[in-house]
Scaffold this motif. Sequence first.
Motif, PDB file in Angstrom:
ATOM      1  N   VAL A   1       0.665 -32.029 -10.553  1.00  0.00           N
ATOM      2  CA  VAL A   1      -0.201 -30.758 -10.673  1.00  0.00           C
ATOM      3  C   VAL A   1      -0.621 -30.865 -12.032  1.00  0.00           C
ATOM      4  N   ALA A   2      -0.151 -31.379 -13.177  1.00  0.00           N
ATOM      5  CA  ALA A   2      -0.806 -31.447 -14.260  1.00  0.00           C
ATOM      6  C   ALA A   2      -1.812 -32.514 -14.462  1.00  0.00           C
ATOM      7  N   SER A   3      -1.975 -33.418 -13.479  1.00  0.00           N
ATOM      8  CA  SER A   3      -2.914 -34.328 -13.300  1.00  0.00           C
ATOM      9  C   SER A   3      -4.392 -33.852 -12.726  1.00  0.00           C
ATOM     10  N   ILE A   4      -4.071 -32.785 -12.051  1.00  0.00           N
ATOM     11  CA  ILE A   4      -5.421 -32.384 -11.362  1.00  0.00           C
ATOM     12  C   ILE A   4      -6.164 -31.440 -12.345  1.00  0.00           C
ATOM     13  N   VAL A   5      -7.487 -32.077 -12.521  1.00  0.00           N
ATOM     14  CA  VAL A   5      -8.431 -31.380 -13.287  1.00  0.00           C
ATOM     15  C   VAL A   5      -9.682 -30.699 -12.654  1.00  0.00           C
ATOM     16  N   ASP A   6      -9.678 -31.329 -11.468  1.00  0.00           N
ATOM     17  CA  ASP A   6     -10.859 -30.617 -10.556  1.00  0.00           C
ATOM     18  C   ASP A   6     -11.263 -29.148 -10.460  1.00  0.00           C
ATOM     19  N   LYS A   7     -11.833 -28.219 -10.922  1.00  0.00           N
ATOM     20  CA  LYS A   7     -11.984 -26.767 -10.606  1.00  0.00           C
ATOM     21  C   LYS A   7     -12.332 -26.573  -9.383  1.00  0.00           C
ATOM     22  N   GLY A   8     -13.024 -27.548  -8.416  1.00  0.00           N
ATOM     23  CA  GLY A   8     -13.008 -27.269  -7.147  1.00  0.00           C
ATOM     24  C   GLY A   8     -11.992 -27.353  -5.907  1.00  0.00           C
ATOM     25  N   LEU A   9     -10.747 -27.579  -6.505  1.00  0.00           N
ATOM     26  CA  LEU A   9      -9.534 -27.658  -5.669  1.00  0.00           C
ATOM     27  C   LEU A   9      -8.868 -26.500  -5.483  1.00  0.00           C
ATOM     28  N   GLU A  10      -8.573 -26.107  -4.442  1.00  0.00           N
ATOM     29  CA  GLU A  10      -7.602 -24.944  -4.299  1.00  0.00           C
ATOM     30  C   GLU A  10      -6.201 -25.443  -3.943  1.00  0.00           C
ATOM     31  N   LEU A  11      -5.384 -25.551  -4.959  1.00  0.00           N
ATOM     32  CA  LEU A  11      -3.957 -26.008  -4.494  1.00  0.00           C
ATOM     33  C   LEU A  11      -3.212 -25.173  -3.591  1.00  0.00           C
ATOM     34  N   CYS A  12      -2.632 -25.810  -2.450  1.00  0.00           N
ATOM     35  CA  CYS A  12      -1.801 -25.263  -1.401  1.00  0.00           C
ATOM     36  C   CYS A  12      -0.653 -26.002  -1.431  1.00  0.00           C
ATOM     37  N   GLU A  13       0.251 -25.600  -2.075  1.00  0.00           N
ATOM     38  CA  GLU A  13       1.717 -26.096  -2.193  1.00  0.00           C
ATOM     39  C   GLU A  13       2.508 -25.514  -1.062  1.00  0.00           C
ATOM     40  N   THR A  14       3.659 -26.454  -0.649  1.00  0.00           N
ATOM     41  CA  THR A  14       4.610 -26.101   0.086  1.00  0.00           C
ATOM     42  C   THR A  14       5.941 -26.558  -0.530  1.00  0.00           C
ATOM     43  N   TYR A  15       6.767 -25.593  -1.111  1.00  0.00           N
ATOM     44  CA  TYR A  15       8.241 -25.852  -1.624  1.00  0.00           C
ATOM     45  C   TYR A  15       8.979 -25.934  -0.199  1.00  0.00           C
ATOM     46  N   VAL A  16       9.870 -26.771  -0.078  1.00  0.00           N
ATOM     47  CA  VAL A  16      10.960 -27.129   0.699  1.00  0.00           C
ATOM     48  C   VAL A  16      12.177 -27.499  -0.002  1.00  0.00           C
ATOM     49  N   PRO A  17      13.181 -26.501   0.232  1.00  0.00           N
ATOM     50  CA  PRO A  17      14.504 -26.774  -0.544  1.00  0.00           C
ATOM     51  C   PRO A  17      14.869 -27.994  -0.513  1.00  0.00           C
ATOM     52  N   CYS A  18      14.954 -28.572   0.933  1.00  0.00           N
ATOM     53  CA  CYS A  18      15.555 -30.066   1.020  1.00  0.00           C
ATOM     54  C   CYS A  18      14.596 -30.571   2.339  1.00  0.00           C
ATOM     55  N   LEU A  19      13.795 -31.534   1.791  1.00  0.00           N
ATOM     56  CA  LEU A  19      13.039 -32.135   2.987  1.00  0.00           C
ATOM     57  C   LEU A  19      13.786 -32.953   4.247  1.00  0.00           C
ATOM     58  N   GLY A  20      15.101 -33.346   3.754  1.00  0.00           N
ATOM     59  CA  GLY A  20      15.770 -34.247   4.662  1.00  0.00           C
ATOM     60  C   GLY A  20      15.385 -35.674   4.549  1.00  0.00           C
ATOM     61  N   ALA A  21      14.719 -35.935   3.549  1.00  0.00           N
ATOM     62  CA  ALA A  21      14.232 -37.217   3.397  1.00  0.00           C
ATOM     63  C   ALA A  21      15.580 -38.346   3.524  1.00  0.00           C
ATOM     64  N   ASP A  22      15.071 -39.480   4.091  1.00  0.00           N
ATOM     65  CA  ASP A  22      15.974 -40.614   4.269  1.00  0.00           C
ATOM     66  C   ASP A  22      15.968 -41.406   2.936  1.00  0.00           C
ATOM     67  N   PRO A  23      17.026 -41.586   2.264  1.00  0.00           N
ATOM     68  CA  PRO A  23      16.849 -42.251   0.917  1.00  0.00           C
ATOM     69  C   PRO A  23      16.637 -43.879   1.373  1.00  0.00           C
ATOM     70  N   HIS A  24      17.131 -44.250   2.601  1.00  0.00           N
ATOM     71  CA  HIS A  24      16.883 -45.799   2.856  1.00  0.00           C
ATOM     72  C   HIS A  24      15.658 -46.337   3.533  1.00  0.00           C
ATOM     73  N   ARG A  25      14.750 -45.069   3.426  1.00  0.00           N
ATOM     74  CA  ARG A  25      13.386 -45.298   4.173  1.00  0.00           C
ATOM     75  C   ARG A  25      12.489 -45.153   3.050  1.00  0.00           C
ATOM     76  N   ALA A  26      11.250 -45.942   3.249  1.00  0.00           N
ATOM     77  CA  ALA A  26      10.084 -45.953   2.342  1.00  0.00           C
ATOM     78  C   ALA A  26       9.467 -44.692   3.004  1.00  0.00           C
ATOM     79  N   ALA A  27       8.992 -43.851   1.907  1.00  0.00           N
ATOM     80  CA  ALA A  27       8.218 -42.538   2.173  1.00  0.00           C
ATOM     81  C   ALA A  27       9.175 -41.379   2.957  1.00  0.00           C
ATOM     82  N   GLY A  28      10.463 -41.768   2.773  1.00  0.00           N
ATOM     83  CA  GLY A  28      11.357 -40.764   3.218  1.00  0.00           C
ATOM     84  C   GLY A  28      11.510 -40.699   4.933  1.00  0.00           C
TER      85      GLY A  28
END
Length: 164
Positions: free
Chosen positions: A54-81
């Motif tokens: 988020v700190a790296s985003i400098v464009d004024k023309g972007l509307e940030l649409c964030e989704t927070y999920v308490p736990c995504l259920g990512a698989d720690p043994h798989r690339a990209a979750g």
Amino acid sequence: LRSRLRRSRSLRRTAAVAAPLSSTLTEGDGDGDAPVRLYFFSDEAFRPLRDQFVASIVDKGLELCETYVPCLGADPHRAAGGEAVYLFKTQLLLEGLEAIAPGDFLVITDIDIQFHGEILPLIRAGIRDRDVCFQREFHGLGVNIGLMAVRRTEASLKLWHEVL
């Protein structure tokens, strides 16, 4: 995911760094100066990465649409979750596409990247007259869905429904 993408006839038309626009746009071209929605998601385990992103985003023309999920259920043994993460991301992408006007585009990205300056001019150039713009995974092979611009067209909606 790879096998599902290979089966998709729509992907053959759009699997490139930038794919040609499939249809004539009727409600604006989405390439003007209107804000562009940037979708991303994270869970508590990735808060430091999310904060850097988020700190790296400098464009004024972007509307940030964030989704927070308490736990995504990512698989720690798989690339990209693994499957839980790509299904969540695909659903988020579809919801985002359905929330914008036909012909407009959105950006969806992972949070494990950082921007070094404005990105919106580059994204606008990549998506101009196209349905979708991906990162290239390897030279001449595949796409990386870590950063995508996707225009709301019938072809895009069909593709992502097939992936889901």
